[in-house]
Scaffold this motif. Structure first.
Motif, PDB file in Angstrom:
ATOM      1  N   GLU A  32       0.730  -1.260  -0.119  1.00 33.25           N
ATOM      2  CA  GLU A  32      -0.120   0.211  -0.033  1.00 33.25           C
ATOM      3  C   GLU A  32       0.871   1.249   0.172  1.00 33.25           C
ATOM      4  O   GLU A  32       0.677   2.329  -0.746  1.00 33.25           O
ATOM      5  CB  GLU A  32      -0.966   0.092   1.178  1.00 33.25           C
ATOM      6  CG  GLU A  32      -2.132  -0.888   0.739  1.00 33.25           C
ATOM      7  CD  GLU A  32      -2.859  -1.344   2.317  1.00 33.25           C
ATOM      8  OE1 GLU A  32      -3.885  -2.047   1.741  1.00 33.25           O
ATOM      9  OE2 GLU A  32      -2.528  -0.819   3.354  1.00 33.25           O
ATOM     10  N   ALA A  33       1.976   1.175   0.851  1.00 35.30           N
ATOM     11  CA  ALA A  33       3.085   2.398   0.528  1.00 35.30           C
ATOM     12  C   ALA A  33       3.460   2.515  -0.625  1.00 35.30           C
ATOM     13  O   ALA A  33       3.615   3.424  -1.182  1.00 35.30           O
ATOM     14  CB  ALA A  33       4.084   2.138   1.753  1.00 35.30           C
ATOM     15  N   GLY A  34       3.680   1.534  -1.379  1.00 39.03           N
ATOM     16  CA  GLY A  34       4.290   1.440  -2.821  1.00 39.03           C
ATOM     17  C   GLY A  34       3.207   2.125  -3.718  1.00 39.03           C
ATOM     18  O   GLY A  34       3.413   2.875  -4.690  1.00 39.03           O
ATOM     19  N   GLN A 117      10.790   1.552  -4.872  1.00 42.44           N
ATOM     20  CA  GLN A 117      11.538   2.264  -4.224  1.00 42.44           C
ATOM     21  C   GLN A 117      10.635   2.512  -2.674  1.00 42.44           C
ATOM     22  O   GLN A 117      11.060   2.584  -1.605  1.00 42.44           O
ATOM     23  CB  GLN A 117      12.009   3.282  -4.862  1.00 42.44           C
ATOM     24  CG  GLN A 117      12.991   4.028  -4.118  1.00 42.44           C
ATOM     25  CD  GLN A 117      14.293   3.146  -3.517  1.00 42.44           C
ATOM     26  OE1 GLN A 117      14.425   2.239  -4.196  1.00 42.44           O
ATOM     27  NE2 GLN A 117      14.863   3.865  -2.530  1.00 42.44           N
ATOM     28  N   ASN A 118       9.284   2.968  -3.034  1.00 45.23           N
ATOM     29  CA  ASN A 118       8.390   3.323  -1.920  1.00 45.23           C
ATOM     30  C   ASN A 118       8.332   1.890  -1.060  1.00 45.23           C
ATOM     31  O   ASN A 118       8.437   2.345   0.380  1.00 45.23           O
ATOM     32  CB  ASN A 118       6.888   3.707  -2.202  1.00 45.23           C
ATOM     33  CG  ASN A 118       6.832   5.190  -2.297  1.00 45.23           C
ATOM     34  OD1 ASN A 118       7.497   5.875  -2.395  1.00 45.23           O
ATOM     35  ND2 ASN A 118       5.541   5.560  -2.270  1.00 45.23           N
ATOM     36  N   VAL A 119       8.289   0.911  -1.480  1.00 49.81           N
ATOM     37  CA  VAL A 119       8.049  -0.260  -0.753  1.00 49.81           C
ATOM     38  C   VAL A 119       9.452  -0.287  -0.211  1.00 49.81           C
ATOM     39  O   VAL A 119       9.616  -0.696   1.291  1.00 49.81           O
ATOM     40  CB  VAL A 119       7.854  -1.528  -1.602  1.00 49.81           C
ATOM     41  CG1 VAL A 119       8.143  -2.637  -0.819  1.00 49.81           C
ATOM     42  CG2 VAL A 119       6.641  -1.625  -2.255  1.00 49.81           C
ATOM     43  N   ALA A 120      10.532  -0.225  -0.823  1.00 48.49           N
ATOM     44  CA  ALA A 120      12.140  -0.348   0.018  1.00 48.49           C
ATOM     45  C   ALA A 120      12.380   0.558   1.046  1.00 48.49           C
ATOM     46  O   ALA A 120      12.694   0.139   1.944  1.00 48.49           O
ATOM     47  CB  ALA A 120      13.057  -0.206  -1.198  1.00 48.49           C
ATOM     48  N   VAL A 121      11.905   1.780   0.877  1.00 47.70           N
ATOM     49  CA  VAL A 121      12.095   2.782   2.139  1.00 47.70           C
ATOM     50  C   VAL A 121      11.158   2.382   3.172  1.00 47.70           C
ATOM     51  O   VAL A 121      11.400   2.424   4.384  1.00 47.70           O
ATOM     52  CB  VAL A 121      11.791   4.213   1.511  1.00 47.70           C
ATOM     53  CG1 VAL A 121      11.810   5.061   2.637  1.00 47.70           C
ATOM     54  CG2 VAL A 121      12.802   4.667   0.640  1.00 47.70           C
ATOM     55  N   ALA A 122       9.803   1.927   2.943  1.00 48.08           N
ATOM     56  CA  ALA A 122       8.838   1.671   3.928  1.00 48.08           C
ATOM     57  C   ALA A 122       9.413   0.466   4.763  1.00 48.08           C
ATOM     58  O   ALA A 122       9.440   0.338   6.123  1.00 48.08           O
ATOM     59  CB  ALA A 122       7.345   1.442   3.388  1.00 48.08           C
ATOM     60  N   ALA A 123      10.097  -0.397   3.988  1.00 45.75           N
ATOM     61  CA  ALA A 123      10.523  -1.812   4.491  1.00 45.75           C
ATOM     62  C   ALA A 123      11.734  -1.541   5.345  1.00 45.75           C
ATOM     63  O   ALA A 123      11.887  -1.551   6.585  1.00 45.75           O
ATOM     64  CB  ALA A 123      10.989  -2.609   3.383  1.00 45.75           C
ATOM     65  N   GLU A 124      12.606  -0.387   4.845  1.00 49.08           N
ATOM     66  CA  GLU A 124      13.673  -0.150   5.825  1.00 49.08           C
ATOM     67  C   GLU A 124      13.187   0.854   7.002  1.00 49.08           C
ATOM     68  O   GLU A 124      13.939   0.472   8.213  1.00 49.08           O
ATOM     69  CB  GLU A 124      14.488   0.796   4.987  1.00 49.08           C
ATOM     70  CG  GLU A 124      15.342  -0.241   3.951  1.00 49.08           C
ATOM     71  CD  GLU A 124      16.542   0.363   3.009  1.00 49.08           C
ATOM     72  OE1 GLU A 124      17.251  -0.342   2.439  1.00 49.08           O
ATOM     73  OE2 GLU A 124      16.207   1.739   2.779  1.00 49.08           O
ATOM     74  N   SER A 125      12.591   1.211   6.758  1.00 54.41           N
ATOM     75  CA  SER A 125      11.624   2.279   8.156  1.00 54.41           C
ATOM     76  C   SER A 125      11.209   1.304   9.211  1.00 54.41           C
ATOM     77  O   SER A 125      11.104   1.693  10.294  1.00 54.41           O
ATOM     78  CB  SER A 125      10.512   3.252   7.654  1.00 54.41           C
ATOM     79  OG  SER A 125       9.474   2.524   7.412  1.00 54.41           O
ATOM     80  N   GLY A 129      15.321  -5.347   5.861  1.00 50.51           N
ATOM     81  CA  GLY A 129      16.552  -5.093   4.698  1.00 50.51           C
ATOM     82  C   GLY A 129      16.247  -5.845   3.273  1.00 50.51           C
ATOM     83  O   GLY A 129      15.311  -6.699   3.221  1.00 50.51           O
ATOM     84  N   LEU A 130      16.769  -5.518   2.462  1.00 46.32           N
ATOM     85  CA  LEU A 130      16.366  -5.687   1.045  1.00 46.32           C
ATOM     86  C   LEU A 130      17.328  -5.681   0.115  1.00 46.32           C
ATOM     87  O   LEU A 130      18.454  -4.801  -0.018  1.00 46.32           O
ATOM     88  CB  LEU A 130      15.179  -4.826   0.569  1.00 46.32           C
ATOM     89  CG  LEU A 130      15.530  -3.334   0.395  1.00 46.32           C
ATOM     90  CD1 LEU A 130      16.004  -2.698  -0.854  1.00 46.32           C
ATOM     91  CD2 LEU A 130      14.470  -2.337   0.976  1.00 46.32           C
ATOM     92  N   VAL A 131      17.456  -6.443  -1.222  1.00 44.88           N
ATOM     93  CA  VAL A 131      17.979  -6.453  -2.286  1.00 44.88           C
ATOM     94  C   VAL A 131      17.164  -6.493  -3.516  1.00 44.88           C
ATOM     95  O   VAL A 131      16.288  -7.290  -3.616  1.00 44.88           O
ATOM     96  CB  VAL A 131      19.231  -7.282  -2.402  1.00 44.88           C
ATOM     97  CG1 VAL A 131      18.839  -8.922  -2.265  1.00 44.88           C
ATOM     98  CG2 VAL A 131      20.300  -6.885  -3.565  1.00 44.88           C
ATOM     99  N   TYR A 132      17.436  -5.434  -4.490  1.00 46.23           N
ATOM    100  CA  TYR A 132      16.462  -5.485  -5.670  1.00 46.23           C
ATOM    101  C   TYR A 132      17.199  -6.804  -6.551  1.00 46.23           C
ATOM    102  O   TYR A 132      18.491  -7.037  -6.407  1.00 46.23           O
ATOM    103  CB  TYR A 132      16.834  -4.164  -6.814  1.00 46.23           C
ATOM    104  CG  TYR A 132      15.968  -3.339  -6.173  1.00 46.23           C
ATOM    105  CD1 TYR A 132      14.673  -3.123  -6.607  1.00 46.23           C
ATOM    106  CD2 TYR A 132      16.496  -2.225  -5.342  1.00 46.23           C
ATOM    107  CE1 TYR A 132      13.731  -1.776  -6.360  1.00 46.23           C
ATOM    108  CE2 TYR A 132      15.537  -1.231  -4.845  1.00 46.23           C
ATOM    109  CZ  TYR A 132      14.309  -1.046  -5.488  1.00 46.23           C
ATOM    110  OH  TYR A 132      13.517   0.041  -5.138  1.00 46.23           O
ATOM    111  N   ILE A 133      16.574  -7.412  -7.180  1.00 45.31           N
ATOM    112  CA  ILE A 133      17.210  -8.581  -8.031  1.00 45.31           C
ATOM    113  C   ILE A 133      16.655  -8.292  -9.720  1.00 45.31           C
ATOM    114  O   ILE A 133      15.769  -8.660 -10.239  1.00 45.31           O
ATOM    115  CB  ILE A 133      16.498  -9.902  -7.758  1.00 45.31           C
ATOM    116  CG1 ILE A 133      16.731 -10.170  -6.309  1.00 45.31           C
ATOM    117  CG2 ILE A 133      17.096 -10.987  -8.705  1.00 45.31           C
ATOM    118  CD1 ILE A 133      18.203 -10.338  -6.023  1.00 45.31           C
TER     119      ILE A 133
END
Ligand SMILES: Cc1cc2nc3c(=O)[nH]c(=O)nc-3n(C[C@H](O)[C@H](O)[C@H](O)COP(=O)(O)O)c2cc1C
Length: 245
Positions: A32-34, A117-125, A129-133
């Protein structure tokens, strides 16, 4: 500085995850953040496929050049650029969609990147942790078959998500004057700035690998960009209805 900028500056890709699960509710919140990201002309052209099936995950890991974390990360998402539901929207109004424009490919791909990138930042908040593939595009036909993607949908990249089981250093980025220009494109300072930056990257790799990797940024780029870059992408995208005009 504020908490958001602090968080952004702490980003580093994570490739080793603790086994702790990410609840579906949490994942839904991230998606939803994405969805709140800006979207070209309101097209909302990103579809996310959450891949839970372990056999499918193993096959996708293979497609990505045997990146084990694709199979083992607590969550794996595939971000697809999707112009299919727009066909449906047109049909709902008796209109025939004109597809295949490069502009549509670009806007759908951009939508995906902004969403992810919204998903990524929300996740880091949330301490994830994450890595794009991007490696999924090594075997993009096979990925598309595995995920049963229809015409006008293509997988842009994947994203591994989980609680970090490593704490790598942040990777230094290019100096500000290389990426920020004033009023016109002036690259006269770039050579010297990149030389200085190369020293920084060299030091980063030395520290991170205990001296086993000696690599500068320009060296890395010069090795990569003399090779062909997934030349199957153009015929693949055209076969899926993109980039025809
Ligand atoms: C679209 C995209 C695709 C990527 N694909 C991969 C990948 O397939 N495997 C991987 O280990 N890292 C992948 N990365 C991560 C980059 O290597 C990483 O972001 C970059 O080296 C900078 O490091 P940092 O994220 O730790 O700051 C990808 C990053 C992006 C944005």
């Amino acid at each position: 500085m504020n908490a958001v900028i602090e968080l952004l500056k702490q980003h580093r890709s994570i490739r080793k995850f603790r086994p702790d699960a990410i609840e579906q509710e949490t994942l839904n919140t991230l998606i939803e953040a994405g969805q709140c990201a800006a979207t070209s002309s309101f097209i909302q052209a990103c579809t996310v496929i959450q891949v839970d099936n372990p056999t499918l995950r193993t096959e996708l890991a293979e497609c990505a050049g045997n990146q084990a974390y694709v199979a083992s990360a607590p969550r794996f998402l595939v971000f697809c650029a999707d112009m299919r539901r727009h066909q449906l929207a047109c049909e709902m109004h008796g209109a025939e969609m004109q597809s295949g424009y490069t502009e549509q490919f670009l806007t759908a791909s951009l939508d995906c990147a902004l969403f992810a990138q919204n998903v990524a930042v929300a996740a880091e908040s949330m301490g994830l942790g994450l890595v794009y593939i991007g490696g999924l595009r090594n075997q993009i036909e096979r990925v598309s078959d595995l995920l049963q993607l229809p015409e006008l949908v293509y997988p842009v990249f994947g994203l591994c998500l989980g609680f970090p089981d490593q704490d790598p250093e942040t990777k230094p980025r290019l100096p500000l004057n290389v990426v920020l220009k004033q009023d016109r494109y002036d690259d006269t300072q770039d050579h010297d700035a990149i030389k200085a930056y190369d020293e920084q990257v060299l030091e980063y790799y030395r520290t991170r690998t205990g001296g086993t990797k000696e690599m500068t940024w320009s060296g890395q780029i010069s090795e990569m960009l003399v090779k062909e870059a997934r030349p199957h992408m153009l015929p693949y995208l055209q076969s899926r209805g993109f980039l025809k005009q």
